[in-house]
Design a protein around this motif. Sequence first.
Motif, PDB file in Angstrom:
ATOM      1  N   PHE A 177       0.837  -1.198   0.000  1.00  0.00           N
ATOM      2  CA  PHE A 177       0.000   0.000   0.000  1.00  0.00           C
ATOM      3  C   PHE A 177       0.878   1.257   0.000  1.00  0.00           C
ATOM      4  N   GLY A 178       0.701   2.089  -1.059  1.00  0.00           N
ATOM      5  CA  GLY A 178       1.432   3.345  -1.139  1.00  0.00           C
ATOM      6  C   GLY A 178       2.826   3.242  -1.724  1.00  0.00           C
ATOM      7  N   LYS A 179       3.283   2.021  -2.092  1.00  0.00           N
ATOM      8  CA  LYS A 179       4.645   1.849  -2.605  1.00  0.00           C
ATOM      9  C   LYS A 179       4.692   1.432  -4.073  1.00  0.00           C
ATOM     10  N   MET A 180       3.765   0.589  -4.494  1.00  0.00           N
ATOM     11  CA  MET A 180       3.789   0.054  -5.862  1.00  0.00           C
ATOM     12  C   MET A 180       2.454   0.342  -6.526  1.00  0.00           C
ATOM     13  N   GLU A 181       2.497   0.873  -7.724  1.00  0.00           N
ATOM     14  CA  GLU A 181       1.264   1.199  -8.436  1.00  0.00           C
ATOM     15  C   GLU A 181       0.612  -0.078  -8.967  1.00  0.00           C
ATOM     16  N   PRO A 182      -0.631  -0.346  -8.615  1.00  0.00           N
ATOM     17  CA  PRO A 182      -1.308  -1.548  -9.116  1.00  0.00           C
ATOM     18  C   PRO A 182      -1.333  -1.620 -10.639  1.00  0.00           C
ATOM     19  N   ALA A 183      -1.420  -0.473 -11.313  1.00  0.00           N
ATOM     20  CA  ALA A 183      -1.476  -0.479 -12.777  1.00  0.00           C
ATOM     21  C   ALA A 183      -0.229  -1.104 -13.389  1.00  0.00           C
ATOM     22  N   VAL A 184       0.918  -0.917 -12.748  1.00  0.00           N
ATOM     23  CA  VAL A 184       2.165  -1.516 -13.244  1.00  0.00           C
ATOM     24  C   VAL A 184       2.070  -3.037 -13.195  1.00  0.00           C
ATOM     25  N   VAL A 185       1.504  -3.546 -12.120  1.00  0.00           N
ATOM     26  CA  VAL A 185       1.345  -4.993 -11.977  1.00  0.00           C
ATOM     27  C   VAL A 185       0.374  -5.529 -13.018  1.00  0.00           C
ATOM     28  N   VAL A 186      -0.706  -4.818 -13.244  1.00  0.00           N
ATOM     29  CA  VAL A 186      -1.687  -5.260 -14.241  1.00  0.00           C
ATOM     30  C   VAL A 186      -1.050  -5.333 -15.626  1.00  0.00           C
ATOM     31  N   GLU A 187      -0.266  -4.336 -15.989  1.00  0.00           N
ATOM     32  CA  GLU A 187       0.392  -4.353 -17.298  1.00  0.00           C
ATOM     33  C   GLU A 187       1.325  -5.549 -17.431  1.00  0.00           C
ATOM     34  N   ARG A 188       2.017  -5.892 -16.361  1.00  0.00           N
ATOM     35  CA  ARG A 188       2.909  -7.051 -16.415  1.00  0.00           C
ATOM     36  C   ARG A 188       2.096  -8.343 -16.527  1.00  0.00           C
ATOM     37  N   MET A 189       1.002  -8.430 -15.802  1.00  0.00           N
ATOM     38  CA  MET A 189       0.134  -9.603 -15.918  1.00  0.00           C
ATOM     39  C   MET A 189      -0.340  -9.775 -17.356  1.00  0.00           C
ATOM     40  N   LYS A 190      -0.665  -8.670 -18.009  1.00  0.00           N
ATOM     41  CA  LYS A 190      -1.108  -8.725 -19.407  1.00  0.00           C
ATOM     42  C   LYS A 190       0.012  -9.217 -20.318  1.00  0.00           C
ATOM     43  N   SER A 191       1.211  -8.679 -20.121  1.00  0.00           N
ATOM     44  CA  SER A 191       2.317  -9.054 -20.997  1.00  0.00           C
ATOM     45  C   SER A 191       2.732 -10.510 -20.794  1.00  0.00           C
ATOM     46  N   GLU A 192       2.561 -11.026 -19.578  1.00  0.00           N
ATOM     47  CA  GLU A 192       2.905 -12.416 -19.279  1.00  0.00           C
ATOM     48  C   GLU A 192       1.764 -13.383 -19.622  1.00  0.00           C
ATOM     49  N   LYS A 193       0.607 -12.813 -19.981  1.00  0.00           N
ATOM     50  CA  LYS A 193      -0.592 -13.629 -20.247  1.00  0.00           C
ATOM     51  C   LYS A 193      -0.894 -14.556 -19.064  1.00  0.00           C
ATOM     52  N   PHE A 194      -0.935 -13.961 -17.894  1.00  0.00           N
ATOM     53  CA  PHE A 194      -1.175 -14.680 -16.648  1.00  0.00           C
ATOM     54  C   PHE A 194      -2.680 -14.884 -16.457  1.00  0.00           C
ATOM     55  N   ASN A 195      -3.221 -15.902 -17.084  1.00  0.00           N
ATOM     56  CA  ASN A 195      -4.654 -16.179 -16.946  1.00  0.00           C
ATOM     57  C   ASN A 195      -5.026 -16.666 -15.550  1.00  0.00           C
ATOM     58  N   GLY A 196      -4.058 -17.240 -14.832  1.00  0.00           N
ATOM     59  CA  GLY A 196      -4.344 -17.806 -13.523  1.00  0.00           C
ATOM     60  C   GLY A 196      -3.872 -16.969 -12.349  1.00  0.00           C
ATOM     61  N   VAL A 197      -3.551 -15.705 -12.603  1.00  0.00           N
ATOM     62  CA  VAL A 197      -3.098 -14.804 -11.540  1.00  0.00           C
ATOM     63  C   VAL A 197      -4.107 -13.670 -11.395  1.00  0.00           C
ATOM     64  N   LYS A 198      -4.404 -13.299 -10.148  1.00  0.00           N
ATOM     65  CA  LYS A 198      -5.326 -12.191  -9.884  1.00  0.00           C
ATOM     66  C   LYS A 198      -4.607 -11.083  -9.127  1.00  0.00           C
ATOM     67  N   LEU A 199      -4.905  -9.849  -9.513  1.00  0.00           N
ATOM     68  CA  LEU A 199      -4.468  -8.709  -8.712  1.00  0.00           C
ATOM     69  C   LEU A 199      -5.409  -8.579  -7.529  1.00  0.00           C
ATOM     70  N   GLN A 200      -4.859  -8.339  -6.357  1.00  0.00           N
ATOM     71  CA  GLN A 200      -5.715  -8.056  -5.209  1.00  0.00           C
ATOM     72  C   GLN A 200      -5.212  -6.810  -4.501  1.00  0.00           C
ATOM     73  N   LEU A 201      -6.147  -6.008  -4.068  1.00  0.00           N
ATOM     74  CA  LEU A 201      -5.869  -4.844  -3.240  1.00  0.00           C
ATOM     75  C   LEU A 201      -6.423  -5.121  -1.854  1.00  0.00           C
ATOM     76  N   GLN A 202      -5.824  -4.539  -0.840  1.00  0.00           N
ATOM     77  CA  GLN A 202      -6.269  -4.781   0.529  1.00  0.00           C
ATOM     78  C   GLN A 202      -7.525  -3.952   0.787  1.00  0.00           C
ATOM     79  N   LEU A 203      -8.686  -4.594   0.643  1.00  0.00           N
ATOM     80  CA  LEU A 203      -9.956  -3.884   0.704  1.00  0.00           C
ATOM     81  C   LEU A 203     -10.138  -3.101   1.995  1.00  0.00           C
ATOM     82  N   HIS A 204      -9.689  -3.680   3.101  1.00  0.00           N
ATOM     83  CA  HIS A 204      -9.907  -3.024   4.396  1.00  0.00           C
ATOM     84  C   HIS A 204      -9.186  -1.682   4.478  1.00  0.00           C
TER      85      HIS A 204
END
Length: 215
Positions: A177-204
């Motif tokens: 939280f506050g250190k890594m931009e989630p969008a960067v992770v999503v772009e990497r997931m797309k480039s790796e074609k990670f169909n079995g990986v989910k991004l999660q944010l700490q909802l609480h």
Amino acid sequence: MKVVEKFISIDGEGPTAGALSVFVRFAGCNLRCAWCDTSYAWDTTADVTDMSASEIADYIKSTGIGHVTITGGEPLLQLGLIGLLSRLADYQVHIETNGAIPVEQFRIGDNIHFVIDYKLPDSGMEERMHLPNLASVRKADAYKFVIASNRDLDKAVKIVRQYNLEEKTQVYFSTVFGKMEPAVVVERMKSEKFNGVKLQLQLHKFIWDPQRKGV
């Protein structure tokens, strides 16, 4: 057993994110991750309550909630944990564990599932990982990678590929939280074609103050 806090909330992360759960947070941890957000649970001499397995099970039953999240600290260090789990056969139980301890000895029923961390380089604890957990993990379990930097992200991708985790279990990439931009992770997931990986944010941390306890 050393209990830091117990409460009802939603699971903030993992396979049951957004669902109600009874939380039991134990004191004591064998790791010291650089970005830990529950460092108040590191020390067993801190503000803790001594409870027996029977007392904890009675509390859980009194809530009327059917899902249990056991966390810490590191809950697998609790000497009475198997006794507690044996009393929770009628519940779905997730044990959040830091990845440094073998999980198989605690798999005493089909209702027990593990959310296992793999500590990445920026945590400072990667060398403590119990690598056989990566081989023994099951479909109903989950592996969680907490990512604080591009270096962490590179290593998470490598581990997912090396151990074929997409086929074995549920995989979550979570940003510090506050250190890594989630969008960067999503772009990497797309480039790796990670169909079995989910991004999660700490909802609480979005619902309540990120520093608030008991949520």
